[in-house]
Design a protein around this motif. Sequence first.
Motif, short mmCIF file in Angstrom:
data_model
loop_
_atom_site.label_atom_id
_atom_site.label_comp_id
_atom_site.label_asym_id
_atom_site.label_seq_id
_atom_site.Cartn_x
_atom_site.Cartn_y
_atom_site.Cartn_z
N ASP A 63 0.82 -1.20 0.00
CA ASP A 63 0.00 0.00 0.00
C ASP A 63 0.86 1.26 0.00
O ASP A 63 0.53 2.24 -0.66
CB ASP A 63 -0.92 -0.02 1.22
CG ASP A 63 -2.03 1.00 1.14
OD1 ASP A 63 -2.63 1.16 0.05
OD2 ASP A 63 -2.30 1.65 2.16
N GLU A 64 1.99 1.21 0.71
CA GLU A 64 2.89 2.35 0.80
C GLU A 64 3.52 2.68 -0.56
O GLU A 64 3.84 3.83 -0.85
CB GLU A 64 3.99 2.03 1.82
CG GLU A 64 4.91 3.16 2.11
CD GLU A 64 5.91 2.75 3.18
OE1 GLU A 64 7.09 2.51 2.81
OE2 GLU A 64 5.51 2.64 4.35
N TRP A 66 2.21 2.66 -3.51
CA TRP A 66 1.31 3.20 -4.52
C TRP A 66 0.65 4.49 -4.05
O TRP A 66 0.17 4.57 -2.93
CB TRP A 66 0.20 2.20 -4.84
CG TRP A 66 0.73 0.91 -5.35
CD1 TRP A 66 0.98 -0.22 -4.62
CD2 TRP A 66 1.10 0.60 -6.69
NE1 TRP A 66 1.48 -1.21 -5.43
CE2 TRP A 66 1.56 -0.73 -6.72
CE3 TRP A 66 1.08 1.32 -7.89
CZ2 TRP A 66 1.99 -1.35 -7.88
CZ3 TRP A 66 1.51 0.70 -9.04
CH2 TRP A 66 1.97 -0.61 -9.03
N LEU A 67 0.60 5.46 -4.93
CA LEU A 67 -0.16 6.68 -4.65
C LEU A 67 -1.65 6.33 -4.65
O LEU A 67 -2.41 6.78 -3.79
CB LEU A 67 0.15 7.74 -5.70
CG LEU A 67 -0.58 9.06 -5.56
CD1 LEU A 67 -0.25 9.71 -4.22
CD2 LEU A 67 -0.20 9.99 -6.70
N ALA A 68 -2.04 5.50 -5.60
CA ALA A 68 -3.42 5.01 -5.69
C ALA A 68 -3.36 3.61 -6.28
O ALA A 68 -2.53 3.31 -7.13
CB ALA A 68 -4.27 5.92 -6.57
#
Length: 76
Positions: A63-64, A66-68
């Motif tokens: 998760d960290e 990726w921006l989205a």
Amino acid sequence: MADDEQQNVRLVRGGLENWIAGDHEAVIATFTDDVKVVVPPEVGNAGSYTGIEGFRRWFAQWDEAWLAFRMELKDI
């Protein structure tokens, strides 16, 4: 499709729908204590992650990175 297969499809579909909706804890609640994530070298954060905390560690790293990030269920 046999009853066991139908139950597995429902479990996977429900898990993916919950994950996409952002209810990660509902998904994690379906895991056994010895859940294992194996990520191949050609994918980010490669390695093996075992147990609920291992899964959480892997997902936090994923998760960290990726921006989205968006998933869309097309077919099971």
